[in-house]
Design an enzyme around this catalytic site. Structure first.
Site, short mmCIF file in Angstrom:
data_model
loop_
_atom_site.label_atom_id
_atom_site.label_comp_id
_atom_site.label_asym_id
_atom_site.label_seq_id
_atom_site.Cartn_x
_atom_site.Cartn_y
_atom_site.Cartn_z
N SER A 29 0.81 -1.23 0.00
CA SER A 29 0.00 0.00 0.00
C SER A 29 0.84 1.28 0.00
O SER A 29 0.31 2.35 -0.28
CB SER A 29 -0.95 0.02 1.19
OG SER A 29 -0.25 0.22 2.40
N LYS A 39 0.92 4.45 6.91
CA LYS A 39 0.36 5.30 5.85
C LYS A 39 1.00 6.69 5.96
O LYS A 39 1.68 7.01 6.91
CB LYS A 39 -1.16 5.46 6.00
CG LYS A 39 -1.94 4.17 6.06
CD LYS A 39 -1.93 3.39 4.78
CE LYS A 39 -2.68 2.07 4.96
NZ LYS A 39 -2.40 1.13 3.91
#
Length: 165
Positions: free
Chosen positions: A28, A71
């Protein structure tokens, strides 16, 4: 015995309160980080809530708090995030995102979030760099600063890609 304690105590203290070691669990964050990369995150900034847009952070997964996600912070408390035609806007301005794998910020699944989103004080909006393959704030909304576990500062593995982040 006391000598062993004196040697081990600072290491344990640093591991619990100062620095964390994390392995990247998915793709990701491509191209910035790959699955299997290992990074160090410093915990003091995260505990104080001293993170800024652009920082890469680790935090407890809202679906499974025993799991850690990684993230990039896109917006902080008080800012507004919007997605229009694949572009991220923060406070109405397009975000310059040189770190993206590909252009476009389209989710890879159904999102429960409706835009624009006002990020509450004490929270951050996070997104993966690989937007087409990232379970992030587009799905679970803002993340409480109290859920942050570290601000990632250095990739140390693989050795040939070791660098400050």
């Amino acid at each position: 015995m006391l000598g062993t304690f004196a040697a081990v105590a600072p290491i344990v203290f640093a591991r619990v309160f100062v620095v964390g070691n994390y392995q990247i669990p998915s793709d990701s964050m491509l191209p910035t980080l790959r699955r299997g990369d290992r990074v160090w995150g410093e915990k003091i900034s995260a505990r104080r809530g001293a993170v800024a847009a652009g920082d890469i952070v680790t935090f407890h997964d809202p679906r499974s708090p025993r799991r850690t996600l990684i993230k990039r912070v896109i917006a902080t408390g008080g800012q507004t995030v919007d997605l229009r035609d694949g572009i991220v806007l923060v406070d109405g301005e397009p975000l310059s995102e040189h770190y993206l794998k590909s252009s476009g910020t389209y989710p890879f699944g159904a999102s429960a979030v409706s835009y624009p989103v006002h990020v509450p004080q004490g929270s951050v909006w996070v997104m993966g760099d690989n937007r087409k393959n990232s379970f992030d704030s587009r799905f679970f909304g803002p993340v409480a600063v109290s859920a942050l576990t570290s601000r990632v500062v250095y990739r140390y593995w693989p050795l040939e890609q070791a660098r400050r982040l």
